[in-house]
Design an enzyme around this catalytic site. Structure first.
Site, PDB file in Angstrom:
ATOM      1  N   ARG A   1      22.525 -27.193-110.579  1.00 56.72           N
ATOM      2  CA  ARG A   1      23.350 -27.662-109.170  1.00 56.72           C
ATOM      3  C   ARG A   1      23.501 -26.608-108.356  1.00 56.72           C
ATOM      4  NH1 ARG A   1      26.023 -32.197-111.482  1.00 56.72           N
ATOM      5  NH2 ARG A   1      27.593 -32.973-109.914  1.00 56.72           N
TER       6      ARG A   1
ATOM      7  N   ARG B   1      33.445 -34.075-103.630  1.00 58.02           N
ATOM      8  CA  ARG B   1      32.282 -33.773-104.303  1.00 58.02           C
ATOM      9  C   ARG B   1      30.958 -33.743-103.468  1.00 58.02           C
ATOM     10  NH1 ARG B   1      32.975 -38.501-108.316  1.00 58.02           N
ATOM     11  NH2 ARG B   1      30.875 -38.034-108.973  1.00 58.02           N
TER      12      ARG B   1
ATOM     13  N   ARG C   1      36.180 -43.325-113.616  1.00 55.64           N
ATOM     14  CA  ARG C   1      36.115 -41.891-113.867  1.00 55.64           C
ATOM     15  C   ARG C   1      37.442 -40.998-113.088  1.00 55.64           C
ATOM     16  NH1 ARG C   1      30.020 -39.637-113.645  1.00 55.64           N
ATOM     17  NH2 ARG C   1      31.331 -37.980-112.291  1.00 55.64           N
TER      18      ARG C   1
HETATM   19  P1  AP5 Z   1      28.263 -35.439-112.849  1.00 53.22           P
HETATM   20  O1  AP5 Z   1      28.847 -36.068-114.124  1.00 53.22           O
HETATM   21  O2  AP5 Z   1      26.984 -34.828-113.047  1.00 53.22           O
HETATM   22  O3  AP5 Z   1      28.518 -36.438-111.853  1.00 53.22           O
HETATM   23  P2  AP5 Z   1      27.603 -36.519-110.478  1.00 53.22           P
HETATM   24  O4  AP5 Z   1      26.379 -35.371-110.116  1.00 53.22           O
HETATM   25  O5  AP5 Z   1      28.737 -36.376-109.328  1.00 53.22           O
HETATM   26  O6  AP5 Z   1      26.925 -37.558-110.534  1.00 53.22           O
HETATM   27  P3  AP5 Z   1      27.454 -39.053-110.864  1.00 53.22           P
HETATM   28  O7  AP5 Z   1      27.526 -39.116-112.140  1.00 53.22           O
HETATM   29  O8  AP5 Z   1      29.017 -39.207-110.014  1.00 53.22           O
HETATM   30  O9  AP5 Z   1      26.590 -40.002-110.151  1.00 53.22           O
HETATM   31  P4  AP5 Z   1      24.867 -40.472-110.678  1.00 53.22           P
HETATM   32  O10 AP5 Z   1      24.045 -40.136-109.725  1.00 53.22           O
HETATM   33  O11 AP5 Z   1      24.691 -40.019-112.001  1.00 53.22           O
HETATM   34  O12 AP5 Z   1      25.114 -42.307-110.627  1.00 53.22           O
HETATM   35  P5  AP5 Z   1      25.240 -43.142-111.665  1.00 53.22           P
HETATM   36  O13 AP5 Z   1      24.000 -43.506-112.167  1.00 53.22           O
HETATM   37  O14 AP5 Z   1      26.401 -43.112-112.291  1.00 53.22           O
HETATM   38  O15 AP5 Z   1      29.214 -34.175-112.599  1.00 53.22           O
HETATM   39  C1  AP5 Z   1      30.632 -34.472-112.485  1.00 53.22           C
HETATM   40  C2  AP5 Z   1      31.294 -33.044-112.370  1.00 53.22           C
HETATM   41  O16 AP5 Z   1      31.053 -32.387-113.457  1.00 53.22           O
HETATM   42  C3  AP5 Z   1      30.934 -32.319-111.190  1.00 53.22           C
HETATM   43  O17 AP5 Z   1      31.499 -32.629-110.131  1.00 53.22           O
HETATM   44  C4  AP5 Z   1      31.003 -30.825-111.705  1.00 53.22           C
HETATM   45  O18 AP5 Z   1      32.634 -30.332-111.506  1.00 53.22           O
HETATM   46  C5  AP5 Z   1      30.837 -30.786-113.142  1.00 53.22           C
HETATM   47  N1  AP5 Z   1      29.470 -30.520-113.191  1.00 53.22           N
HETATM   48  C6  AP5 Z   1      28.511 -31.207-113.836  1.00 53.22           C
HETATM   49  N2  AP5 Z   1      27.378 -30.729-114.072  1.00 53.22           N
HETATM   50  C7  AP5 Z   1      27.340 -29.505-113.467  1.00 53.22           C
HETATM   51  C8  AP5 Z   1      26.525 -28.118-113.102  1.00 53.22           C
HETATM   52  N3  AP5 Z   1      25.292 -28.168-113.256  1.00 53.22           N
HETATM   53  N4  AP5 Z   1      27.449 -26.918-112.597  1.00 53.22           N
HETATM   54  C9  AP5 Z   1      28.663 -27.076-112.294  1.00 53.22           C
HETATM   55  N5  AP5 Z   1      29.580 -28.119-112.570  1.00 53.22           N
HETATM   56  C10 AP5 Z   1      28.978 -29.358-113.001  1.00 53.22           C
HETATM   57  O19 AP5 Z   1      25.462 -44.578-110.341  1.00 53.22           O
HETATM   58  C11 AP5 Z   1      26.736 -44.708-109.553  1.00 53.22           C
HETATM   59  C12 AP5 Z   1      27.118 -45.835-109.490  1.00 53.22           C
HETATM   60  O20 AP5 Z   1      26.102 -46.864-108.692  1.00 53.22           O
HETATM   61  C13 AP5 Z   1      27.112 -46.748-110.911  1.00 53.22           C
HETATM   62  O21 AP5 Z   1      28.284 -47.565-110.828  1.00 53.22           O
HETATM   63  C14 AP5 Z   1      25.891 -47.566-111.287  1.00 53.22           C
HETATM   64  O22 AP5 Z   1      26.008 -48.603-111.881  1.00 53.22           O
HETATM   65  C15 AP5 Z   1      25.443 -47.850-109.710  1.00 53.22           C
HETATM   66  N6  AP5 Z   1      23.943 -47.744-109.290  1.00 53.22           N
HETATM   67  C16 AP5 Z   1      23.171 -46.990-109.880  1.00 53.22           C
HETATM   68  N7  AP5 Z   1      21.858 -47.132-109.222  1.00 53.22           N
HETATM   69  C17 AP5 Z   1      22.171 -48.118-108.340  1.00 53.22           C
HETATM   70  C18 AP5 Z   1      21.226 -48.992-107.468  1.00 53.22           C
HETATM   71  N8  AP5 Z   1      20.029 -48.573-107.448  1.00 53.22           N
HETATM   72  N9  AP5 Z   1      21.796 -49.883-106.920  1.00 53.22           N
HETATM   73  C19 AP5 Z   1      23.126 -50.373-106.913  1.00 53.22           C
HETATM   74  N10 AP5 Z   1      23.970 -49.637-107.598  1.00 53.22           N
HETATM   75  C20 AP5 Z   1      23.518 -48.442-108.184  1.00 53.22           C
END
Ligand code: AP5
Ligand code: ZN
Length: 216
Positions: free
Chosen positions: A88, A171, A160
């Site tokens: 990241r 974020r 969450r």
């Molecule tokens: P992390 O858990 O990695 O969260 P993120 O990158 O913010 O990503 P999300 O989990 O929010 O989203 P996603 O892309 O996985 O989407 P999802 O599939 O759930 O990180 C959280 C925190 O941890 C960071 O802020 C940081 O503090 C820390 N962290 C983690 N890794 C780190 C690193 N490497 N370095 C430093 N800190 C770190 O989908 C989202 C929603 O949309 C769901 O409800 C889903 O059902 C829906 N959805 C999915 N696809 C579709 C579609 N095609 N159409 C309609 N709806 C959809």
């Protein structure tokens, strides 16, 4: 296959990772899931990560890199892996490159899922996760069969901590400043596969399959 999933918060990385890893039979390694698990278990790592996550900031590189390298060293990663949410930052990407190089391994592709900002906001604010097994749902786009209950384990669905409007905004800004430079980093190395993530879940899976030369 050794893959990285890149893309802003809410792009669907976790959702697609679950599908891809089943199809390719490789482990799904999510740094965010590992941190959330550590917080749930009340470990030292969880205590260190929690304050950063709740404010929408990144956990420091030294903590994150150590955690992911430890996971990559497990035997199930010898057949490949998919990294979701790591790297990241540029230092994290450099640490991963060095780690792979030491083992004579390399990434095969970096899948970058792109989604417009307004849609990201809709996806994040409507997201619900299972308090028991961590499965992801969306109130409109991917609702559970029974309201408020996980289809898989019956656990209660919750929001969450970092999906509140203010933290989501933070974020997305952190992504733009600290993670987006990785798009150029991997494009220069010829690894980047850009995917339009604005379609439905199946359409995005099909596009990722095509980028990997698979008929999904
Ligand atoms: P992390 O858990 O990695 O969260 P993120 O990158 O913010 O990503 P999300 O989990 O929010 O989203 P996603 O892309 O996985 O989407 P999802 O599939 O759930 O990180 C959280 C925190 O941890 C960071 O802020 C940081 O503090 C820390 N962290 C983690 N890794 C780190 C690193 N490497 N370095 C430093 N800190 C770190 O989908 C989202 C929603 O949309 C769901 O409800 C889903 O059902 C829906 N959805 C999915 N696809 C579709 C579609 N095609 N159409 C309609 N709806 C959809
Ligand atoms: Zn569940």
């Amino acid at each position: 296959m050794r893959l990285v999933l890149l893309g802003p918060p809410g792009a669907g990385k976790g959702t697609q990772a679950g599908i891809i890893c089943k199809r390719l039979d490789i482990p799904h390694i999510s740094s965010g899931d590992m941190f959330r698990q550590a917080i749930k278990e009340g470990t030292e790592l969880g205590r260190r990560a929690e304050q950063y996550m709740q404010s929408g900031n990144l956990v420091p590189d030294a903590v994150t890199v150590g955690l992911v390298q430890e996971r990559l060293s497990k035997s199930d990663c010898r057949r490949g892996f998919l990294l979701d949410g790591f790297p990241r930052t540029v230092p994290q990407a450099e640490a991963l490159d060095a780690w792979l190089e030491d083992r004579n391994e390399r990434l095969e592709a970096v899948i970058d899922i792109e989604v417009p900002r307004e849609e990201l906001l809709r996806r994040l604010t409507g997201r619900r996760i299972c308090s028991q097994c961590g499965a992801t749902y969306h109130l409109q786009y991917n609702p559970p069969r029974e309201a408020g209950k996980c289809d898989i384990c019956g656990g209660e669905l919750i929001q969450r901590d970092d999906d509140t409007a203010a933290t989501v905004e933070k974020r997305l800004n952190v992504y733009r400043e600290q993670t987006e430079p990785l798009v150029l980093y991997y494009r220069r190395r010829g690894l980047l596969r850009e995917i339009d993530g604005s379609g439905d879940i199946t359409a995005v899976t099909t596009a990722i399959g095509a980028a990997l030369g698979r008929d999904w």
